[in-house]
Design an enzyme around this catalytic site. Sequence first.
Site, short mmCIF file in Angstrom:
data_model
loop_
_atom_site.label_atom_id
_atom_site.label_comp_id
_atom_site.label_asym_id
_atom_site.label_seq_id
_atom_site.Cartn_x
_atom_site.Cartn_y
_atom_site.Cartn_z
N CYS A 1 -6.11 -6.22 -7.14
CA CYS A 1 -5.87 -5.72 -5.78
C CYS A 1 -5.30 -6.80 -4.86
CB CYS A 1 -7.14 -5.10 -5.19
SG CYS A 1 -8.54 -6.21 -5.12
N HIS A 2 -5.43 -8.06 -5.25
CA HIS A 2 -4.84 -9.14 -4.45
C HIS A 2 -3.32 -9.04 -4.42
CE1 HIS A 2 -4.79 -10.75 -8.54
NE2 HIS A 2 -3.80 -11.56 -8.15
N ASN B 1 -12.72 -1.69 -5.09
CA ASN B 1 -12.39 -2.21 -6.41
C ASN B 1 -13.62 -2.88 -7.03
OD1 ASN B 1 -11.39 -3.56 -8.65
ND2 ASN B 1 -9.69 -4.52 -7.57
N TYR C 1 0.84 -1.19 0.00
CA TYR C 1 0.00 0.00 0.00
C TYR C 1 0.88 1.25 0.00
CZ TYR C 1 -3.67 -3.31 1.32
OH TYR C 1 -4.54 -4.37 1.34
#
Length: 146
Positions: free
Chosen positions: A102-103, A94, A71
Amino acid sequence: MSIAERFVGLGYSAAVPPEAVSELIQEVRRYCEGQKVEFQHVALDLTGVSPFYQRVYARLRELGWGKTTTYGDLAAELGDVRLARAIGQAMGANPVPLIIPCHRVLASSGKPGGFSAPGGTSSKLRMLALEGVQPGAPIGQLGFGF
């Protein structure tokens, strides 16, 4: 009785998806089988998504198979490390997990962090495992399969 059979029983008929959607379905199936599949080519309509989230998603879509970021690193790439929390909010909002991967965003410790898609963190870990990523494992050991 399957869900499809129930719908037919109610008078509905199955629709044939457009070719691009059929191809995407096949790509997702291959991904779930552990085959290397990239989704950067998939066109997305992000109308209604904030410009900041669109920037986050665009950058994240550049991150390829088996690659991860944090992040904080993603925030720094976008110009301000203080945006890490906002990056987390973008991941939680998302609209198309997997297509916007995003994983692949981890906590600064290398641990998985959160995941708001169905299945939560266990789904995130499975997706990463398909790509050969073990969050929290020492970097040097990943290449040796330890």
